[in-house]
Design an enzyme around this catalytic site. Structure first.
Site, PDB file in Angstrom:
ATOM      1  N   TYR A   1       0.801  -1.216   0.000  1.00 31.39           N
ATOM      2  CA  TYR A   1       0.000   0.000   0.000  1.00 31.39           C
ATOM      3  C   TYR A   1       0.842   1.277   0.000  1.00 31.39           C
ATOM      4  O   TYR A   1       0.805   2.046  -0.949  1.00 31.39           O
ATOM      5  CB  TYR A   1      -0.955   0.007   1.204  1.00 31.39           C
ATOM      6  CG  TYR A   1      -1.871  -1.180   1.217  1.00 31.39           C
ATOM      7  CD1 TYR A   1      -2.891  -1.296   0.284  1.00 31.39           C
ATOM      8  CD2 TYR A   1      -1.700  -2.213   2.136  1.00 31.39           C
ATOM      9  CE1 TYR A   1      -3.726  -2.398   0.268  1.00 31.39           C
ATOM     10  CE2 TYR A   1      -2.536  -3.325   2.130  1.00 31.39           C
ATOM     11  CZ  TYR A   1      -3.539  -3.410   1.195  1.00 31.39           C
ATOM     12  OH  TYR A   1      -4.354  -4.495   1.168  1.00 31.39           O
TER      13      TYR A   1
ATOM     14  N   SER B   1     -18.232 -26.494  -3.125  1.00 28.07           N
ATOM     15  CA  SER B   1     -18.015 -25.198  -2.478  1.00 28.07           C
ATOM     16  C   SER B   1     -18.431 -24.097  -3.455  1.00 28.07           C
ATOM     17  O   SER B   1     -17.933 -24.038  -4.588  1.00 28.07           O
ATOM     18  CB  SER B   1     -16.535 -25.053  -2.116  1.00 28.07           C
ATOM     19  OG  SER B   1     -16.107 -23.718  -2.306  1.00 28.07           O
TER      20      SER B   1
ATOM     21  N   HIS C   1      -7.595   1.662   0.769  1.00 27.87           N
ATOM     22  CA  HIS C   1      -7.407   0.262   1.136  1.00 27.87           C
ATOM     23  C   HIS C   1      -6.395  -0.002   2.256  1.00 27.87           C
ATOM     24  O   HIS C   1      -6.452  -1.045   2.911  1.00 27.87           O
ATOM     25  CB  HIS C   1      -6.963  -0.476  -0.137  1.00 27.87           C
ATOM     26  CG  HIS C   1      -7.295  -1.916  -0.174  1.00 27.87           C
ATOM     27  ND1 HIS C   1      -7.466  -2.681   0.959  1.00 27.87           N
ATOM     28  CD2 HIS C   1      -7.487  -2.753  -1.212  1.00 27.87           C
ATOM     29  CE1 HIS C   1      -7.738  -3.913   0.601  1.00 27.87           C
ATOM     30  NE2 HIS C   1      -7.764  -3.989  -0.710  1.00 27.87           N
TER      31      HIS C   1
ATOM     32  N   PRO D   1     -11.071   0.277  -3.438  1.00 23.86           N
ATOM     33  CA  PRO D   1     -12.283  -0.379  -3.927  1.00 23.86           C
ATOM     34  C   PRO D   1     -13.518   0.503  -3.741  1.00 23.86           C
ATOM     35  O   PRO D   1     -13.557   1.351  -2.848  1.00 23.86           O
ATOM     36  CB  PRO D   1     -12.409  -1.619  -3.041  1.00 23.86           C
ATOM     37  CG  PRO D   1     -11.100  -1.758  -2.340  1.00 23.86           C
ATOM     38  CD  PRO D   1     -10.536  -0.379  -2.232  1.00 23.86           C
TER      39      PRO D   1
ATOM     40  N   SER E   1     -11.645 -11.468  -6.009  1.00 28.52           N
ATOM     41  CA  SER E   1     -11.860 -11.455  -4.570  1.00 28.52           C
ATOM     42  C   SER E   1     -13.335 -11.640  -4.270  1.00 28.52           C
ATOM     43  O   SER E   1     -14.193 -11.024  -4.909  1.00 28.52           O
ATOM     44  CB  SER E   1     -11.387 -10.114  -4.005  1.00 28.52           C
ATOM     45  OG  SER E   1     -11.482 -10.131  -2.619  1.00 28.52           O
ATOM     46  N   GLN E   2     -13.604 -12.517  -3.309  1.00 29.37           N
ATOM     47  CA  GLN E   2     -14.988 -12.655  -2.860  1.00 29.37           C
ATOM     48  C   GLN E   2     -15.201 -11.708  -1.685  1.00 29.37           C
ATOM     49  O   GLN E   2     -14.439 -11.749  -0.717  1.00 29.37           O
ATOM     50  CB  GLN E   2     -15.279 -14.089  -2.381  1.00 29.37           C
ATOM     51  CG  GLN E   2     -16.710 -14.205  -1.938  1.00 29.37           C
ATOM     52  CD  GLN E   2     -17.106 -15.489  -1.202  1.00 29.37           C
ATOM     53  OE1 GLN E   2     -17.854 -15.438  -0.243  1.00 29.37           O
ATOM     54  NE2 GLN E   2     -16.631 -16.629  -1.676  1.00 29.37           N
TER      55      GLN E   2
HETATM   56  N1  COA Z   1     -20.974 -28.678  -0.112  1.00 23.68           N
HETATM   57  C1  COA Z   1     -21.970 -27.914   0.406  1.00 23.68           C
HETATM   58  N2  COA Z   1     -21.728 -26.698   0.962  1.00 23.68           N
HETATM   59  C2  COA Z   1     -20.472 -26.246   0.988  1.00 23.68           C
HETATM   60  C3  COA Z   1     -19.388 -26.982   0.453  1.00 23.68           C
HETATM   61  C4  COA Z   1     -19.680 -28.254  -0.119  1.00 23.68           C
HETATM   62  N3  COA Z   1     -18.738 -29.031  -0.630  1.00 23.68           N
HETATM   63  N4  COA Z   1     -18.257 -26.299   0.625  1.00 23.68           N
HETATM   64  C5  COA Z   1     -18.588 -25.141   1.238  1.00 23.68           C
HETATM   65  N5  COA Z   1     -19.924 -25.125   1.466  1.00 23.68           N
HETATM   66  C6  COA Z   1     -20.699 -24.075   2.144  1.00 23.68           C
HETATM   67  C7  COA Z   1     -19.962 -23.531   3.355  1.00 23.68           C
HETATM   68  O1  COA Z   1     -20.248 -24.319   4.501  1.00 23.68           O
HETATM   69  C8  COA Z   1     -20.512 -22.120   3.453  1.00 23.68           C
HETATM   70  O2  COA Z   1     -21.806 -22.188   4.024  1.00 23.68           O
HETATM   71  P1  COA Z   1     -22.580 -20.889   4.642  1.00 23.68           P
HETATM   72  O3  COA Z   1     -23.065 -20.098   3.448  1.00 23.68           O
HETATM   73  O4  COA Z   1     -23.683 -21.487   5.405  1.00 23.68           O
HETATM   74  O5  COA Z   1     -21.560 -20.180   5.461  1.00 23.68           O
HETATM   75  C9  COA Z   1     -20.688 -21.719   2.012  1.00 23.68           C
HETATM   76  O6  COA Z   1     -20.799 -22.944   1.281  1.00 23.68           O
HETATM   77  C10 COA Z   1     -19.557 -20.882   1.464  1.00 23.68           C
HETATM   78  O7  COA Z   1     -18.338 -21.603   1.473  1.00 23.68           O
HETATM   79  P2  COA Z   1     -17.278 -21.450   0.297  1.00 23.68           P
HETATM   80  O8  COA Z   1     -17.980 -21.008  -0.914  1.00 23.68           O
HETATM   81  O9  COA Z   1     -16.478 -22.689   0.203  1.00 23.68           O
HETATM   82  O10 COA Z   1     -16.334 -20.276   0.693  1.00 23.68           O
HETATM   83  P3  COA Z   1     -16.158 -19.354   1.945  1.00 23.68           P
HETATM   84  O11 COA Z   1     -17.396 -18.578   2.193  1.00 23.68           O
HETATM   85  O12 COA Z   1     -15.626 -20.177   3.051  1.00 23.68           O
HETATM   86  O13 COA Z   1     -15.083 -18.326   1.388  1.00 23.68           O
HETATM   87  C11 COA Z   1     -12.870 -17.499   1.035  1.00 23.68           C
HETATM   88  C12 COA Z   1     -13.805 -18.718   0.960  1.00 23.68           C
HETATM   89  C13 COA Z   1     -11.522 -17.896   0.565  1.00 23.68           C
HETATM   90  C14 COA Z   1     -13.434 -16.414   0.122  1.00 23.68           C
HETATM   91  C15 COA Z   1     -12.851 -17.000   2.512  1.00 23.68           C
HETATM   92  O14 COA Z   1     -12.245 -17.949   3.311  1.00 23.68           O
HETATM   93  C16 COA Z   1     -12.058 -15.722   2.674  1.00 23.68           C
HETATM   94  O15 COA Z   1     -10.867 -15.764   2.927  1.00 23.68           O
HETATM   95  N6  COA Z   1     -12.724 -14.547   2.578  1.00 23.68           N
HETATM   96  C17 COA Z   1     -12.089 -13.250   2.741  1.00 23.68           C
HETATM   97  C18 COA Z   1     -11.593 -12.740   1.415  1.00 23.68           C
HETATM   98  C19 COA Z   1     -11.131 -11.323   1.511  1.00 23.68           C
HETATM   99  O16 COA Z   1     -10.500 -10.922   2.460  1.00 23.68           O
HETATM  100  N7  COA Z   1     -11.499 -10.534   0.480  1.00 23.68           N
HETATM  101  C20 COA Z   1     -11.317  -9.135   0.465  1.00 23.68           C
HETATM  102  C21 COA Z   1     -10.023  -8.662   0.035  1.00 23.68           C
HETATM  103  S1  COA Z   1     -10.075  -6.904  -0.036  1.00 23.68           S
END
Ligand code: COA
Length: 628
Positions: free
Chosen positions: A109, A430, A345, A122, A556-557
């Site tokens: 940054y 997932s 950011h 963002p 990014s999510q």
């Molecule tokens: N079958 C059924 N459900 C599943 C599954 C599977 N095989 N795998 C995952 N799921 C479910 C999870 O239990 C979760 O359920 P919920 O909606 O009830 O919480 C949901 O699906 C989402 O999981 P998934 O899609 O695997 O991803 P996540 O939400 O855990 O996100 C990352 C993954 C990497 C995005 C997250 O860990 C992360 O790090 N987020 C922050 C990113 C960030 O900082 N971004 C900004 C930068 S500025």
């Protein structure tokens, strides 16, 4: 965005969040009271990172390049250099709360010299509001301010609930950095101004309308926040005293290349009045930008137009001067029902920002304007700027550069309504991995190759953790996308490949959030070499390394409860920035690219992602039917 990544020449438990009095500066020396119990970020094993690095190269570099890099990695591991740097990192990890955070803050940054607008800050697009006039705009802004002040109470009273990821508590530090903070340009490196411990906290926000800045005190003398009604009246006063539209857009200076802005900043604050005005903005709790209406577009293009407005303000003619881009939080409310925000950011990742939005949106839904007793409030103070010929010249340059940036940014927001997280979940996949595979498939369909792809992963399970990268392109993802384009493949085989690819992605995501990804470790080894004043190891200088860090897809999510979407610019001139919010029944996806690159096209990529998602659902359903 995002300086999610290093753009510099280096390329290089239910813990209650207790706080010490007053905000803390961005330094490793700050006390760790609310962090108690969180683990320290580990330094991953050297051999593991080297092996995983080679694996990430497989789908994106040629056999020949890979062979060469294998030799360099072997030399790095066996020749003692890697071991020595690793020991340096481990020493640093023992001595600090987080071996990475200060380095990351600087290299990703504060050392980054690109403009913050478009390149690192963002934007967030909120759904269109149902107001079309200035009363509506003001009422909305008043409620929004009250909502943010309500949120601030959680921070001030240490009652912010601790967040969890995979059932583990997260570091809450970023929440304490987003209010009352501001980036300050420097000729070579920026800093972040945060109120020092023990100082009286600020009680004002800044409001900007028609390029004119105002200090708005948002607390009564007894310390209670102004009511929505009072805020509305104060905003009206601001509006009525800033009707002239011919004012110099001083704020546009903050959109410049950081070195240029650093010099212009020194020019600007030579004047005492200017310096006091700038300080008032920097110290304010946050900024509210009351934007002028933008040219109308079709409903289909509306979200894309708003995303652009959040990222850059639309150009010198429109709202780009109605900003102070260095300010950490700027809420934007347009007369035409547009609303969202742009944030600087350095102090925070997206998730704390959207958590704040979720809170504020909920607050606004239940809050009605209640007439409060008419206590006379003083007139909000207008901030004066003396525009010397030198400052005027700097503003003109900034206007020109901003207009170039505006013309170059290509934005497309896809509101994918066929399905959301529900479908991949029903098929035991997932959702995040599934959506990422759609991005891979879309890219492969457009370019017939894979590219280095970055997805942010949170490191907030660790003290002062920020992010690492999930490397999305894998051998498995490549096989899946190839199979989708190969008419000789059966759907059953394609589905099996999709399952393998998503499983691999999930494992990589798990490793990343648990501090075992490769990117920050490789960065640390490079920075350690610089700190030790040793020559740069060759593994960081070869073609593979450059290819691996040329992220054509930067993703990014940022999930939220509110139906919004975050957006950010691409990382490389020929790449895409892709930010997505997977909701249960639909997915919001913001795609950006640069018009100056002939090969990229945000609308085309967004449409190809749309088609990939449709085809991938058909694949799931077709195969499920065939199995019955
Ligand atoms: N079958 C059924 N459900 C599943 C599954 C599977 N095989 N795998 C995952 N799921 C479910 C999870 O239990 C979760 O359920 P919920 O909606 O009830 O919480 C949901 O699906 C989402 O999981 P998934 O899609 O695997 O991803 P996540 O939400 O855990 O996100 C990352 C993954 C990497 C995005 C997250 O860990 C992360 O790090 N987020 C922050 C990113 C960030 O900082 N971004 C900004 C930068 S500025």
């Amino acid at each position: 965005m995002l300086a999610l990544f290093v753009r510099t020449t280096l390329r290089p438990g239910a813990v209650k969040p207790r706080r010490l009095p007053g905000p803390v500066p961005h330094t490793q020396e700050r006390p760790l009271v609310h962090q108690a119990g969180l683990p320290k970020l580990p330094v991953p094993p050297l051999k593991q990172t080297c092996e995983n690095y080679l694996a990430t190269l497989e789908p994106i570099v040629s056999e020949e390049e890979l062979g060469h890099t294998r030799e360099l990695v072997e030399e790095f591991l066996k020749g003692g250099v890697g071991e020595r740097l690793q020991k340096g990192l481990e020493r640093r990890a023992r001595k600090t709360h987080n071996w990475l955070s200060e380095w990351w803050m600087q290299s990703a940054y504060l050392d980054c010299r690109m403009p913050v607008a478009v390149y690192t800050s963002p934007g967030v697009v909120l759904p269109r509001m149902h107001f079309q006039d200035r009363q509506g705009q003001m009422r909305f802004a008043a409620k929004l301010i009250a909502g943010v002040l309500e949120f601030k109470k959680l921070i001030d009273s240490d009652t912010l609930p601790v967040e969890y990821l995979s059932k583990k508590p997260l570091c809450m530090d970023q929440y304490y950095q987003i209010l009352s903070s501001c980036r300050i340009p420097g000729p070579k490196r920026d800093t972040v101004l945060k109120q020092a411990i023990g100082k009286t906290p600020p009680t004002h926000i800044t409001v900007v309308h028609n390029f004119q800045f105002f200090v708005l005190d948002v607390y009564n003398s007894d310390g209670t926040p102004l009511t929505v009604d009072q805020l509305y009246m104060q905003l009206e006063k601001i509006w009525n005293t800033s009707l002239q539209t011919n004012k110099e857009p001083v704020g546009i200076l903050t959109s410049q290349h950081r070195n240029t802005w650093g010099k212009a900043y020194n020019n600007l604050i030579k004047d005492k009045t200017n310096k006091e005005s700038v300080r008032a903005i920097q110290k304010s709790i946050f900024t509210v930008c009351l934007d002028a209406p933008m040219p109308r577009v079709s409903d289909e293009l509306y979200m894309s137009r708003v995303a652009a407005q959040m990222l850059h303000g639309g150009g010198a003619r429109w709202n780009s001067g109605n900003r102070w881009f260095d300010k950490t939080l700027q809420f934007i409310v347009g007369e035409d029902g547009t609303c969202g925000l742009v944030y600087e950011h350095a102090p925070s990742e997206g998730p704390p920002i959207v958590f704040l939005i979720d809170y504020v949106v909920k607050y606004m839904q239940k809050t009605e304007i209640v007439r409060s007793p008419m206590v006379p409030l003083s007139m909000p103070q207008k901030l004066r700027f003396n525009i010397t010929p030198e400052v005027k010249r700097d503003i003109e340059k900034a206007k020109q550069n901003m207009n170039i940036m505006v013309h170059d940014l290509d934005v497309n927001v896809l509101m994918f309504t066929d399905y959301g997280k529900n479908v991949p979940k029903q098929h035991n996949l997932s959702p995040d991995a599934f959506i990422q595979m759609a991005f891979q498939l879309a890219y492969f369909r457009m370019y017939s190759v894979c590219c280095a792809t970055y997805e942010s992963a949170s490191l907030r399970m660790f003290q002062y953790g920020r992010t690492d990268a999930i490397r999305v392109t894998t051998k498995e993802s490549l096989k899946f996308v190839q199979s989708m384009q190969d008419p000789s493949k059966q759907n059953a085989e394609r589905l099996a490949l999709l399952q393998k690819a998503t499983q691999r992605h999930k494992e990589n995501a798990y490793n990343a959030i648990h501090g075992q990804a490769i990117d920050r470790h490789l960065l640390g080894l490079r920075l350690q070499a610089i700190e030790d004043l040793t020559s740069m190891p060759e593994i960081f200088m070869d073609t593979s390394f450059a290819v691996a860090h040329h992220y054509n897809l930067l993703t990014s999510q940022v999930g939220s409860k509110t139906d919004c979407v975050m957006c950010f610019g691409p990382m490389v001139p020929d790449g895409y920035g892709v930010c997505y919010n997977p909701m249960d029944e639909h997915i919001n996806i913001a795609v950006t690219a640069f018009n100056s690159c002939e090969e990229t096209n945000a609308a085309k990529y967004a449409q190809t992602v749309n088609d990939a998602l449709v085809d991938m659902r058909a694949l799931l359903e077709d195969t499920a039917t065939a199995q019955q």
